[in-house]
Scaffold this motif. Structure first.
Motif, PDB file in Angstrom:
ATOM      1  N   GLY A   1       0.634  -1.429   0.121  1.00  0.00           N
ATOM      2  CA  GLY A   1      -0.007   0.043  -0.047  1.00  0.00           C
ATOM      3  C   GLY A   1       0.853   1.251   0.020  1.00  0.00           C
ATOM      4  N   ASN A   2       2.014   1.299   0.794  1.00  0.00           N
ATOM      5  CA  ASN A   2       2.728   2.300   0.812  1.00  0.00           C
ATOM      6  C   ASN A   2       3.559   2.703  -0.203  1.00  0.00           C
ATOM      7  N   VAL A   3       3.842   1.682  -1.166  1.00  0.00           N
ATOM      8  CA  VAL A   3       4.474   2.076  -2.506  1.00  0.00           C
ATOM      9  C   VAL A   3       3.612   2.331  -3.640  1.00  0.00           C
ATOM     10  N   LEU A   4       2.320   1.540  -3.397  1.00  0.00           N
ATOM     11  CA  LEU A   4       1.311   2.247  -4.492  1.00  0.00           C
ATOM     12  C   LEU A   4       0.894   3.531  -4.224  1.00  0.00           C
ATOM     13  N   GLY A   5       1.024   3.924  -3.040  1.00  0.00           N
ATOM     14  CA  GLY A   5       0.411   5.346  -2.636  1.00  0.00           C
ATOM     15  C   GLY A   5       1.639   6.501  -3.145  1.00  0.00           C
ATOM     16  N   ASP A   6       3.013   5.833  -3.186  1.00  0.00           N
ATOM     17  CA  ASP A   6       4.071   6.631  -3.645  1.00  0.00           C
ATOM     18  C   ASP A   6       3.897   6.761  -5.180  1.00  0.00           C
ATOM     19  N   LEU A   7       3.543   5.812  -5.824  1.00  0.00           N
ATOM     20  CA  LEU A   7       3.316   5.677  -7.366  1.00  0.00           C
ATOM     21  C   LEU A   7       2.040   6.430  -7.875  1.00  0.00           C
ATOM     22  N   GLY A   8       1.241   6.883  -6.874  1.00  0.00           N
ATOM     23  CA  GLY A   8      -0.159   7.492  -7.151  1.00  0.00           C
ATOM     24  C   GLY A   8      -1.272   6.764  -7.739  1.00  0.00           C
ATOM     25  N   ARG A   9      -0.981   5.429  -7.457  1.00  0.00           N
ATOM     26  CA  ARG A   9      -1.964   4.475  -7.741  1.00  0.00           C
ATOM     27  C   ARG A   9      -2.958   4.408  -6.452  1.00  0.00           C
ATOM     28  N   VAL A  10      -3.851   5.277  -6.438  1.00  0.00           N
ATOM     29  CA  VAL A  10      -4.598   5.436  -5.094  1.00  0.00           C
ATOM     30  C   VAL A  10      -5.556   4.275  -4.737  1.00  0.00           C
ATOM     31  N   SER A  11      -6.079   3.665  -5.922  1.00  0.00           N
ATOM     32  CA  SER A  11      -7.149   2.712  -5.587  1.00  0.00           C
ATOM     33  C   SER A  11      -6.617   1.449  -5.154  1.00  0.00           C
ATOM     34  N   GLU A  12      -5.429   1.341  -5.934  1.00  0.00           N
ATOM     35  CA  GLU A  12      -4.729  -0.024  -5.426  1.00  0.00           C
ATOM     36  C   GLU A  12      -4.091   0.031  -4.048  1.00  0.00           C
TER      37      GLU A  12
ATOM     38  N   ARG B   1      -0.391   1.469  12.318  1.00  0.00           N
ATOM     39  CA  ARG B   1       0.493   2.504  11.096  1.00  0.00           C
ATOM     40  C   ARG B   1      -0.483   2.244   9.769  1.00  0.00           C
ATOM     41  N   ALA B   2      -0.943   1.071   9.579  1.00  0.00           N
ATOM     42  CA  ALA B   2      -1.756   1.013   8.259  1.00  0.00           C
ATOM     43  C   ALA B   2      -3.032   1.793   8.592  1.00  0.00           C
ATOM     44  N   LEU B   3      -3.771   1.767   9.460  1.00  0.00           N
ATOM     45  CA  LEU B   3      -4.619   2.586   9.725  1.00  0.00           C
ATOM     46  C   LEU B   3      -4.418   4.054   9.523  1.00  0.00           C
ATOM     47  N   TYR B   4      -3.286   4.707  10.102  1.00  0.00           N
ATOM     48  CA  TYR B   4      -2.846   5.712   9.955  1.00  0.00           C
ATOM     49  C   TYR B   4      -2.377   6.144   8.483  1.00  0.00           C
ATOM     50  N   ASN B   5      -1.713   5.339   7.720  1.00  0.00           N
ATOM     51  CA  ASN B   5      -1.430   5.596   6.422  1.00  0.00           C
ATOM     52  C   ASN B   5      -2.592   5.774   5.601  1.00  0.00           C
ATOM     53  N   ARG B   6      -3.540   4.670   5.971  1.00  0.00           N
ATOM     54  CA  ARG B   6      -4.822   4.886   5.058  1.00  0.00           C
ATOM     55  C   ARG B   6      -5.539   6.007   5.360  1.00  0.00           C
ATOM     56  N   GLY B   7      -5.605   6.527   6.444  1.00  0.00           N
ATOM     57  CA  GLY B   7      -6.297   7.717   6.838  1.00  0.00           C
ATOM     58  C   GLY B   7      -5.422   9.194   5.899  1.00  0.00           C
ATOM     59  N   ASN B   8      -4.164   9.094   5.829  1.00  0.00           N
ATOM     60  CA  ASN B   8      -3.245   9.933   5.262  1.00  0.00           C
ATOM     61  C   ASN B   8      -3.856  10.238   3.771  1.00  0.00           C
ATOM     62  N   LEU B   9      -3.799   8.818   3.078  1.00  0.00           N
ATOM     63  CA  LEU B   9      -4.185   8.962   1.572  1.00  0.00           C
ATOM     64  C   LEU B   9      -5.604   9.301   1.378  1.00  0.00           C
ATOM     65  N   LEU B  10      -6.403   8.647   2.213  1.00  0.00           N
ATOM     66  CA  LEU B  10      -7.978   9.250   2.291  1.00  0.00           C
ATOM     67  C   LEU B  10      -7.953  10.722   2.405  1.00  0.00           C
ATOM     68  N   ARG B  11      -7.394  11.325   3.327  1.00  0.00           N
ATOM     69  CA  ARG B  11      -7.508  12.793   3.447  1.00  0.00           C
ATOM     70  C   ARG B  11      -6.658  13.577   2.179  1.00  0.00           C
ATOM     71  N   GLU B  12      -5.635  13.114   1.794  1.00  0.00           N
ATOM     72  CA  GLU B  12      -5.125  13.760   0.442  1.00  0.00           C
ATOM     73  C   GLU B  12      -6.145  13.597  -0.663  1.00  0.00           C
ATOM     74  N   GLU B  13      -6.916  12.391  -0.856  1.00  0.00           N
ATOM     75  CA  GLU B  13      -8.021  12.422  -1.745  1.00  0.00           C
ATOM     76  C   GLU B  13      -9.235  13.324  -1.558  1.00  0.00           C
ATOM     77  N   GLY B  14      -9.374  13.820  -0.480  1.00  0.00           N
ATOM     78  CA  GLY B  14     -10.556  14.798  -0.199  1.00  0.00           C
ATOM     79  C   GLY B  14     -11.369  14.366   0.820  1.00  0.00           C
ATOM     80  N   ARG B  15     -11.229  12.769   1.114  1.00  0.00           N
ATOM     81  CA  ARG B  15     -12.018  11.932   1.979  1.00  0.00           C
ATOM     82  C   ARG B  15     -12.116  11.967   3.170  1.00  0.00           C
TER      83      ARG B  15
END
Length: 702
Positions: A122-133, A150-164
């Motif tokens: 999940g971390n590396v896919l986020g780095d690559l901008g492939r958000v849904s994956e 840490r997984a909950l925290y990183n998922r929260g960060n990605l959701l927030r960057e997406e506006g969710r």
């Protein structure tokens, strides 16, 4: 020499490796590194020795030296998930996500129940901008290990960057429930709550985080910002002063503190005193300018106070003084040659302002993009792109997604090679204020999203409307003033509910009797200048039965401050003033349609939103235009509608007109019919789009 039977005198690679692992377990990392190296000297193909030696090199801080060993371990034992995971994580940390992804996938396939492998993927896919994956990988990690903080925290960060932001809040809270010491989750929960305008909860998060990280200057600044957003200006100033010595730029923090303006001043005298403090602060700063860090301006709070627009004075001198501090510190970018083909225009919409942009300018820009004489791109944050796509799925143009750091955003815009960069607002946040200083496009335009000059000498034009500007209005801007012939919007008709024709039925919505006229003011309470208090007092004195209804602020302290000031100004008549909580769109439009009359505020009055809502609801709006564009929208629209009786020229006329509209039902019906007729032709009218397109093309031709 005698040798015991059955034993070799040679130490094997396995012996060295066992000794190395024992040394590592005992905490003797240098010895473990030495013994792992001896194991490899005996057997270069010992995968576990490569893995341990790579770990030792990583522990010593040499990631580059660790890489060949972990690469060798994964190649020698590709069936071991841990080797593939270690290599993947190191590649990711070395900023090589492309190499990391297949290794994480292999680790997850080899050990499908290993939550850590899915987390890394999940971390590396986020780095690559492939958000849904990336989100799917985090979902799998959390499903396998529900308390994986840490997984909950990183998922929260990605959701927030997406506006969710709402699901991000849930993840941050779940991460903290799993690990209360994960302070970063507490900090980001505060940031998410701030984006939701739940500032009192954000304040609590920042205070709790500071208990774990005392003296953290960035956290102290965030806490001061949360307190300031609630309208507690004096307390915010004290917090800024306390953290000033630890701030990255003490001088910038001091100037920000000294430039604070109250959202609801206690009186005209208090407001004047605040402006004197601001002028003094700018004079001191001019003698010794605070230093800007281009990498931090997006969170510096160094932009001019927005209160300058809400008050009665001309803000241009102060805004020019801010620009004189900052422009010499930001080197403009060298422009790139334009792209071949039709002209390219970027429309900048920064984070959090997507909704108001879409209502006020979204349809106009969409019309221009659909004509295909100009290639239009919306320039926005990643979450902003998601919001804008949702709000206007038919927009035919492109999106240019910006990084958070302003200097990096400027480089990305420069690389897009726009012919014109058109800012919906300049001055409402750090990004849209500082971005124009980098001049990422040859031509830069401001417009009426923020109805004051930028003060920035690198912004070329301010696009307004002829009806919005007074004679001599060009003196209010450092930019050249473009007066479009049309009102500069293609506003789509709001979904206004029909109002009951009888006054008694309308007034029932506000909980008053059938003979009690209702005066409604829906303006941001920051627009309630102390000058307006005497006008309101005169209105309530003229209509002894009338009730004045305000729409409260999201922050209770701001509503309370205004109501306290009105109690002092109005005396016993203050009992006939009440504040209704902020409404969802449907409830708000119902209030407007059921009011007897809507009151405009002086100095900074209704913008396109409020005026369009009144037109759609067919509710008369009484205005008193001011000398600046920010106080002239209602007058411009009503003038176009031929409803000049609603456009007053003095406080006395304002009161007389409002009282007549509220009490003379035939007159009110006549005005409502005029609003209905005007709305039939004004909403979504294309002329402004044609004119703005022509202006852009003219700038390209120059």
């Amino acid at each position: 020499m005698y040798q015991p039977s059955g034993r070799s005198s040679m130490t094997t690679a396995a012996d060295h490796f066992r000794a190395a692992t024992a040394a590592w377990a005992a905490g003797d990392h240098p010895e473990a590194e030495r013994l792992a190296g001896q194991a490899l000297a005996v057997d270069p193909g010992h995968a576990d020795a490569h893995s341990l030696l790579g770990l030792a090199r990583l522990q010593s801080g040499d990631r580059g030296a660790a890489l060949p060993h972990w690469r060798a371990a994964a190649a020698l034992r590709p069936d071991v998930a841990a080797h593939r995971y270690n290599l993947a994580e190191l590649c990711r940390r070395l900023n090589d996500p492309v190499s990391a992804e297949p290794e994480f996938r292999a680790a997850a396939e080899l050990a499908p129940q290993w939550a850590e492998a899915h987390f890394g993927l999940g971390n590396v896919l986020g780095d690559l901008g492939r958000v849904s994956e990336a989100l799917a990988a985090y979902d799998r990690a959390v499903a396998l290990q529900p308390s994986f903080a840490r997984a909950l925290y990183n998922r929260g960060n990605l959701l927030r960057e997406e506006g969710r932001v709402v699901p991000a809040e849930r993840d941050y809270r779940a991460a903290l429930a799993a690990d209360p010491d994960l302070t970063d989750a507490r900090v980001n929960l505060g940031a998410a709550l701030g984006e939701l305008h739940r500032w009192s909860e954000a304040e609590r998060c920042y205070r709790e985080a500071l208990e774990r990280r005392p003296g953290d200057a960035d956290l102290e600044a965030a806490l001061a910002g949360a307190v300031l957003a609630q309208g507690r200006t004096a307390e915010a100033a004290r917090l800024m002063e306390a953290c000033e010595p630890r701030a990255a730029s003490p001088a910038l923090t001091r100037m920000r503190r000294e430039a604070l303006l109250p959202p609801v001043p206690d009186s005209a005298a208090a407001l004047a005193a605040a402006h004197v403090r601001l002028r003094d602060a700018l004079r001191r700063a001019a003698a010794d300018p605070p230093r800007l860090d281009p990498g931090r301006v997006h969170q510096s709070g160094a932009e001019p106070p927005m209160g300058l627009a809400y008050h009665s004075a001309d803000p241009r001198p102060a805004l020019e003084a801010f620009a004189a501090l900052y422009a010499p510190q930001i080197t403009p970018l060298e422009p790139l040659s334009p792209k071949e083909g039709i002209p390219r225009v970027g429309v900048v919409v920064t984070h959090g302002h997507e909704g108001v942009y879409d209502r006020c300018l979204g349809r106009l820009v969409e019309r221009i993009a659909a004509r295909e004489r100009v290639a239009v791109a919306l320039v926005c944050s990643r979450s902003g792109a998601n919001v804008l796509r949702h709000l206007r799925p038919s927009f035919p143009g492109e999106y240019l997604v910006l990084p958070a750091h302003v200097h990096e955003a400027a480089e990305r815009i420069r690389g897009a090679r726009f012919d014109v960069l058109h800012y919906w607002e300049i001055g409402t946040d750090a990004t849209n204020y500082f971005l124009p200083y980098f001049r990422p496009s040859r031509v830069q335009c401001a417009t009426w999203g923020w109805p004051v000059t930028s003060g920035n000498p690198r912004v070329d034009w301010y696009v307004s409307g002829a009806d919005l500007e007074p004679s001599g209005g060009e003196s209010h801007y450092t930019e050249r003033l473009c007066r479009l012939g049309s009102l500069p919007t293609c506003y789509e008709r709001p979904p206004a509910p029909p109002a009951p024709p009888a006054p008694a039925a309308r007034r029932r919505t506000f909980g008053v009797g059938p003979d009690v006229p209702v005066y409604l003011c829906v303006q941001n309470l920051r627009k309630w200048h102390p000058d307006f208090d005497a006008t309101v007092a005169a209105l309530l004195a003229a209509d002894r039965r009338g009730r004045l209804v305000l729409v409260g602020d999201e922050q209770p302290a701001i509503t309370q401050a205004l109501m306290a000031r009105l109690r002092r100004a109005l005396g016993p008549n203050a009992e006939r003033v009440g504040a209704i909580a902020r409404q969802e769109r449907g409830g708000y439009l119902r209030l407007v349609s059921h009011a007897d009359v809507v009151l405009d505020t002086p100095h900074y009055g209704s913008g396109a939103n409020t005026v369009a809502d009144a037109v759609a609801c067919e509710t008369p709006l009484v205005t008193w235009p001011g000398p600046f564009q920010r106080g002239r929208w209602a007058g411009a629209v009503l003038g176009r509608a031929g409803l000049n009786p609603l456009v007053t020229r003095s406080a006395m006329q304002f009161v007389e007109t409002a009282v007549r509209v509220a009490n003379d039902e035939p007159f009110r019906r006549e005005l409502a019919a005029g609003l209905r007729a005007f709305g039939a032709v004004w909403f979504d009218h294309p002329d402004a789009a044609v004119e703005l397109e022509g202006f852009w093309l003219e700038q390209v031709a120059r």
